[in-house]
Design an enzyme around this catalytic site. Structure first.
Site, mmCIF file in Angstrom:
data_model
loop_
_atom_site.group_PDB
_atom_site.id
_atom_site.type_symbol
_atom_site.label_atom_id
_atom_site.label_comp_id
_atom_site.label_asym_id
_atom_site.label_seq_id
_atom_site.Cartn_x
_atom_site.Cartn_y
_atom_site.Cartn_z
ATOM 1 N N ASP A 1 -2.382 38.015 38.463
ATOM 2 C CA ASP A 1 -2.209 38.022 39.915
ATOM 3 C C ASP A 1 -1.418 39.248 40.378
ATOM 4 O O ASP A 1 -0.552 39.160 41.246
ATOM 5 C CB ASP A 1 -1.525 36.736 40.386
ATOM 6 C CG ASP A 1 -1.660 36.556 41.903
ATOM 7 O OD1 ASP A 1 -2.573 37.148 42.496
ATOM 8 O OD2 ASP A 1 -0.815 35.842 42.484
ATOM 9 N N SER B 1 3.896 36.783 50.238
ATOM 10 C CA SER B 1 3.302 37.009 48.922
ATOM 11 C C SER B 1 3.080 38.499 48.698
ATOM 12 O O SER B 1 2.542 39.199 49.556
ATOM 13 C CB SER B 1 1.962 36.265 48.809
ATOM 14 O OG SER B 1 2.154 34.874 48.841
ATOM 15 N N HIS C 1 -4.102 38.112 44.733
ATOM 16 C CA HIS C 1 -4.734 37.176 45.665
ATOM 17 C C HIS C 1 -4.601 37.640 47.120
ATOM 18 O O HIS C 1 -5.326 37.163 47.994
ATOM 19 C CB HIS C 1 -4.174 35.763 45.481
ATOM 20 C CG HIS C 1 -2.786 35.568 46.007
ATOM 21 N ND1 HIS C 1 -1.676 35.502 45.193
ATOM 22 C CD2 HIS C 1 -2.316 35.419 47.261
ATOM 23 C CE1 HIS C 1 -0.597 35.317 45.914
ATOM 24 N NE2 HIS C 1 -0.958 35.266 47.176
#
Length: 420
Positions: A183, A261, A151
């Protein structure tokens, strides 16, 4: 043994040498005494004879002290020597118990900043391309292979990926593999030197209560560090609202802040045991276990060798979808309860929805006013129970009327998705 017995031969030698020198002074003073008739008789000694005794002693003491100092290694030590204490780095508690700092020092150089830049838009003041979104990653191969979240890289066309290393140098990157279902993604940079790497550990040995450290580079701030413990190692995909996911996520109270992230979740041995994924609330963050990443890397390498190119970076089913510019987390009953316990502004009648985790700068969602932390409950009047529902709507519809919950308020936001 007394000092007198030890040094008497040396002192006698120095005295004799001093007398020969002092005799010259004696003659000089005697001539003066004779010339000026300055002699003063007494029962014992003249004035100059008294002065000469002091000169003898002065020369003897000075010469003796000098030679003794230069030859001090040849004489036995009678008095104990005292040396100043040198501070030892390992003596203080600061160096004994700062194990987190030791891990960061070992691994931080392999953590990178990842930015997604828009080639068609430039900053008014700097003239540089506008950064649409950013995240983190970490180097797993000396030749420039970087592991991150999918993502982080999911943006619209006409963008490029820029990687900034720990030393401040920047390189363009190419996407090699991407799997939206897990992901996970890999990118590669070309560098003329061997790069520092992080060793991949094993997540199946991870235990609840174990110390972990989340490292990332949010907003170009190199190596932002948060620490905590593992809350659970078996938070399943369905529990997080990820339909069709067989992955067990790592839940930790180490804060995975915005931009972290894709960065590594490391243990106290400096091994990556997870990939930072998202933070739901204070004390509730999730990471992808590194064992799943190892399987992804094996499949990606095999497919790249077979096809000679990167994996399909669209959806797992191969169908393209519209670009909205957000990452989402499905709200399950358990997550909603935890959110309500930590945030009293979450209504108690909330039973479904999708949490907006990040919003890409300049994306349709950002332009329309969607914000991180918004909870999407309806799109075009249809109930949104999971992120999968949003993806299905984006297959055929571009104009969206989104009902969001922001604190205690319900808002209607119109968004026009772009073709991706």
């Amino acid at each position: 043994m007394s000092l007198r017995k030890l040094y008497s031969p040396s002192i006698r030698y120095f005295m004799n040498r001093s007398k020969s020198t002092a005799s010259l002074i004696n003659d000089s003073f005697y001539q003066k005494e004779k010339k000026y008739n300055y002699e003063k008789e007494s029962t014992s000694e003249t004035y100059f004879q008294f002065r000469l005794k002091h000169i003898y002693l002065t020369f003897a003491a000075a010469a003796g002290a000098t030679l003794l100092w230069n030859k001090k290694e040849h004489f036995p030590k009678v008095l104990p020597s005292v040396e100043a204490a040198v501070p030892n780095r390992s003596d203080g508690n600061r160096y004994k118990f700062n194990f987190i700092a030791d891990v960061v020092e070992k691994t931080a150089s392999a953590v990178v900043y990842i930015g997604i830049e828009d080639d068609l838009r430039s900053d008014f003041f700097t003239g540089k391309p506008v950064t649409l979104s950013n995240g983190s990653g970490f180097i797993i191969s000396e030749d420039g292979l970087i592991l991150t979240n999918a993502h982080v890289l999911e943006t619209r066309r006409r963008t490029r990926v820029i990687v900034k290393l720990h030393d401040g140098s920047s390189f363009p990157a190419t996407v090699e593999s991407m799997d939206m279902k897990s992901d996970l993604a890999t990118i590669r940079i070309k560098c003329n030197k061997k790069l520092p790497t992080i060793k991949l550990g094993s997540s199946h040995e991870l235990r609840p209560g174990e110390f972990v450290i989340a490292i990332g580079s949010p907003l170009t701030l190199a190596n932002t560090v948060t620490a905590g413990v593992v809350s659970t190692v078996h938070r399943t995909g369905p529990e997080l609202g990820l339909r069709g996911s067989s992955m067990d996520y790592i839940q930790t109270d180490a804060a995975i802040t915005f931009g972290n992230s894709g960065g590594p979740l490391v243990n106290l041995d400096g091994e990556a045991i997870g990939i930072n994924s998202m933070k739901v609330a204070a004390g509730i963050s999730f990471a992808i276990p590194i064992d799943y990443a190892k399987e992804f890397l094996k499949k990606a390498e095999a497919q790249n060798k077979r096809k000679g190119n990167k994996l399909d970076i669209n959806r797992p089913d191969g169908l393209p979808r519209k670009y909205l510019g957000i990452t989402m987390l499905t709200l399950t009953a358990e997550i909603i309860r935890e959110l309500q316990m930590r945030n009293h502004r979450i209504p108690h009648d909330l039973t479904f929805g999708v949490l907006v985790w990040t919003v890409a700068v300049g994306s349709p969602a950002h332009v329309s006013g969607l914000q991180p932390g918004d909870i999407v409950t309806h799109i075009n009047g249809q109930v949104i129970e999971s992120a999968t529902t949003v993806y299905k709507i984006l297959e055929n519809i571009s104009t969206l009327n989104i009902t969001v919950l922001r604190g205690q308020s319900r808002l209607q936001i119109n968004v026009k998705a772009e073709d991706n």
